[in-house]
Design a protein around this motif. Structure first.
Motif, mmCIF file in Angstrom:
data_model
loop_
_atom_site.group_PDB
_atom_site.id
_atom_site.type_symbol
_atom_site.label_atom_id
_atom_site.label_comp_id
_atom_site.label_asym_id
_atom_site.label_seq_id
_atom_site.Cartn_x
_atom_site.Cartn_y
_atom_site.Cartn_z
ATOM 1 N N SER A 1 92.834 -10.757 49.240
ATOM 2 C CA SER A 1 91.929 -11.249 50.283
ATOM 3 C C SER A 1 92.150 -12.739 50.536
ATOM 4 C CB SER A 1 90.476 -10.941 49.894
ATOM 5 O OG SER A 1 89.603 -11.147 50.974
ATOM 6 N N GLY B 1 95.233 -6.768 50.827
ATOM 7 C CA GLY B 1 94.151 -7.055 51.780
ATOM 8 C C GLY B 1 94.319 -8.415 52.416
ATOM 9 N N ALA C 1 85.224 -9.359 60.968
ATOM 10 C CA ALA C 1 84.739 -8.499 59.890
ATOM 11 C C ALA C 1 83.247 -8.225 60.033
ATOM 12 C CB ALA C 1 85.034 -9.141 58.535
ATOM 13 N N TRP D 1 97.767 -2.708 51.833
ATOM 14 C CA TRP D 1 96.478 -2.616 52.519
ATOM 15 C C TRP D 1 95.905 -1.223 52.338
ATOM 16 C CZ3 TRP D 1 100.678 -5.139 54.544
ATOM 17 C CH2 TRP D 1 100.492 -6.494 54.871
ATOM 18 N N ASP E 1 90.392 -0.688 55.337
ATOM 19 C CA ASP E 1 90.043 -2.096 55.125
ATOM 20 C C ASP E 1 89.087 -2.532 56.233
ATOM 21 O OD1 ASP E 1 89.968 -4.863 54.756
ATOM 22 O OD2 ASP E 1 92.045 -4.926 54.074
ATOM 23 N N THR F 1 89.731 -7.135 56.459
ATOM 24 C CA THR F 1 90.958 -7.640 57.074
ATOM 25 C C THR F 1 91.394 -6.638 58.132
ATOM 26 O OG1 THR F 1 91.769 -8.892 55.182
ATOM 27 C CG2 THR F 1 93.414 -8.047 56.698
ATOM 28 N N ASP G 1 90.226 0.971 50.176
ATOM 29 C CA ASP G 1 89.473 -0.071 50.892
ATOM 30 C C ASP G 1 90.240 -1.386 50.903
ATOM 31 O OD1 ASP G 1 89.203 -1.063 48.309
ATOM 32 O OD2 ASP G 1 87.057 -1.470 48.495
ATOM 33 N N HIS G 2 89.533 -2.479 51.147
ATOM 34 C CA HIS G 2 90.111 -3.816 51.271
ATOM 35 C C HIS G 2 90.912 -4.219 50.038
ATOM 36 C CE1 HIS G 2 90.407 -8.005 52.400
ATOM 37 N NE2 HIS G 2 89.671 -8.401 51.384
#
Length: 473
Positions: free
Chosen positions: A146, A169, A182, A236, A240, A243, A273-274
């Motif tokens: 992230s 991510g 987001a 990724w 997500d 992002t 997920d992220h």
């Protein structure tokens, strides 16, 4: 002005950011470490000579000459190493020595941070891992999650000591654009539409950034990525929600290729997920387990990258899900800047609050009462409620929208609270027109002053409410 804005935001967010001379001491070893792994406690000096503490996790009996990887946290002040324990354990079982450390809190908060500073911390961690027994110093890389996806490339661009880069991510867009998207995406996933998402939310982020309360808002990752010469693995989750997973990879690839680097591989994981953890509900809930095949991919790819066999321009996996495109969040013009917004808010509070205060003063001084004007009361009460309530609700929305929290009960695709604030704003504007007519017929100078102040506030309120979407559908 910035201090005032920061104080207001701090109260609204109900936050307290601790400051420490060193990072808080960690436990003797990460809690819950399986028996087939070993942990060695380390400390090193990050940027500004700040002492940081971490753990080097390896498989028991791992052979010498093994590769290593430093894990760089996502956003968060003083994040403990345990938050990345699942990744550290999984990668160690793939034959890597993994250094995970407690993130700094000094110089890092909701309103303050520096990606170059975090990159220096990461480089110090890389230097520490390269000196660990059994680790091949030529095979030590960096992994960023992230926010770490902005930090890790800076570190890699600065040092050839980093052998490879893994981004999870990661985002190739500006932080302000990513965050605004987001939260808007979270609101839309919760069923919200209209001016709250289209106008109020992005405008609030622009004003916050202009006030210096959003750190690194316009950081451009592309020039940094163009300087990265190491092999890059991008990962990724298909789901997500933090992002934009469809927009980011092509931009990231273009930036790498602009710098002449085609040694990149991108992989999308289904049901993830992220953070590339499993998610049972499209990214809303994160499970502790990593996506199947994620750790194995890291182990295999690191072996290839550190032996000169990194794949080139490889993209695999199912297409990511991105329900809406990101949108531009440009800097504010002078008339919508944070100082102008702060002045406008103060003027509105003075104008709308002056009417009842003046009435109270007359009562305390036992002066003859003035015949109340119903429309004036509506302007005063409605203006105060719309201005204060609108900002309070917007701050609540941006603090919870990205977490997919429904912003209160809904009527169709509009939160009832927002609809109520919009109704109050419309009544305030209408009552201002009525009050203006009464102001022309005012019998005394005092009444003309009181009503005139209200009318002036209402005149300022109308464009202000339009800007914030309170008078838009």
């Amino acid at each position: 002005m910035r201090r005032i804005l920061a104080a207001i935001a701090a109260v609204l967010f109900v936050l307290a950011t601790p400051a420490h001379a060193t990072a808080p001491p960690g436990p003797p070893e990460p809690q819950g470490l399986p028996g087939d792994l070993t942990s060695t406690e380390v400390s090193f000096r990050g940027d500004g000579n700040l002492e940081l503490r971490g753990s080097v996790i390896s498989a028991a009996g791992a052979p010498d000459g093994r590769p290593g990887v430093v894990l760089v946290h996502g956003a968060g002040t003083g994040t403990r190493r345990e938050k990345l324990l699942a990744e550290a354990v999984a990668f160690a079982r793939q034959g890597l020595s993994v250094l995970v450390y407690d993130k700094r809190s000094v110089g890092y908060s909701l309103f303050e941070r520096s990606y170059p500073q975090l990159a220096e911390d990461a480089l110090a961690a890389v230097g520490t891992l390269r000196r660990q027994p059994g680790v091949d110093p030529a095979k030590v890389g960096i992994w960023g999650l992230s926010e770490g996806g902005w930090v890790a490339p800076i570190a890699a661009a600065r040092s050839s000591d980093i052998a490879f880069v893994i981004l999870v991510g990661a985002n190739a867009l500006e932080p302000l654009r990513q965050q605004a998207w987001a939260v808007a995406a979270g609101l839309r996933k919760a069923g919200v539409g209209g001016s709250l998402v289209d106008r109020a939310e992005p405008n609030l982020y622009r004003v916050i950034a202009d006030g210096g309360l959003f750190p690194e808002p316009y950081h451009d990752p592309a020039p940094v990525l163009a300087k990265v010469r190491q092999p890059v693995l991008g990962i990724w989750g298909v789901h997500d929600l933090l992002t934009p997973p469809r927009e980011t990879p092509p931009i990231l690839a273009e930036a790498l290729e602009d710098g002449g680097n085609r040694r990149y591989a991108f992989r999308f994981f289904a049901g993830a997920d992220h953070a590339a953890h499993l998610t049972p509900d499209g990214g809303v809930t994160r499970q502790p387990e990593l996506a199947p095949g994620y750790a194995e991919l890291v182990g295999t790819w690191v072996g290839e990258a550190t032996s000169g066999r990194a794949p080139e321009a490889q993209v695999t996996g199912p297409a990511p899900v991105q329900a809406s495109d990101t949108f531009g969040v440009p800097p504010t013009a002078w008339w919508e800047s944070a100082p102008v917004q702060a002045v406008a808010l103060v003027l509105l509070l003075v104008a709308f609050g002056g009417y009842p205060v003046a009435a109270l003063v007359r009562k305390v001084r036992r002066r003859p009462a003035v015949t109340p004007v119903r429309a004036a009361r509506l302007v005063s009460a409605g203006g105060l409620l719309a201005a204060l309530g609108g900002f309070a609700y917007l701050f609540y929305v941006i603090m919870t929208g990205g977490k997919l929290s429904v912003p209160g009960p809904m009527a169709g695709d509009r939160p009832i609270i927002w609809l109520a604030l919009q109704a109050v704003a419309a009544v305030t504007v209408a009552a201002t027109a009525v009050t203006a007519a009464r102001w022309r017929r005012a019998a005394t100078r005092g009444e003309r002053v009181r009503l005139g102040l209200l009318v002036a506030g209402g005149v300022v309120f109308a464009p202000w409410a339009l800007y914030w979407g309170l008078l838009l559908p």
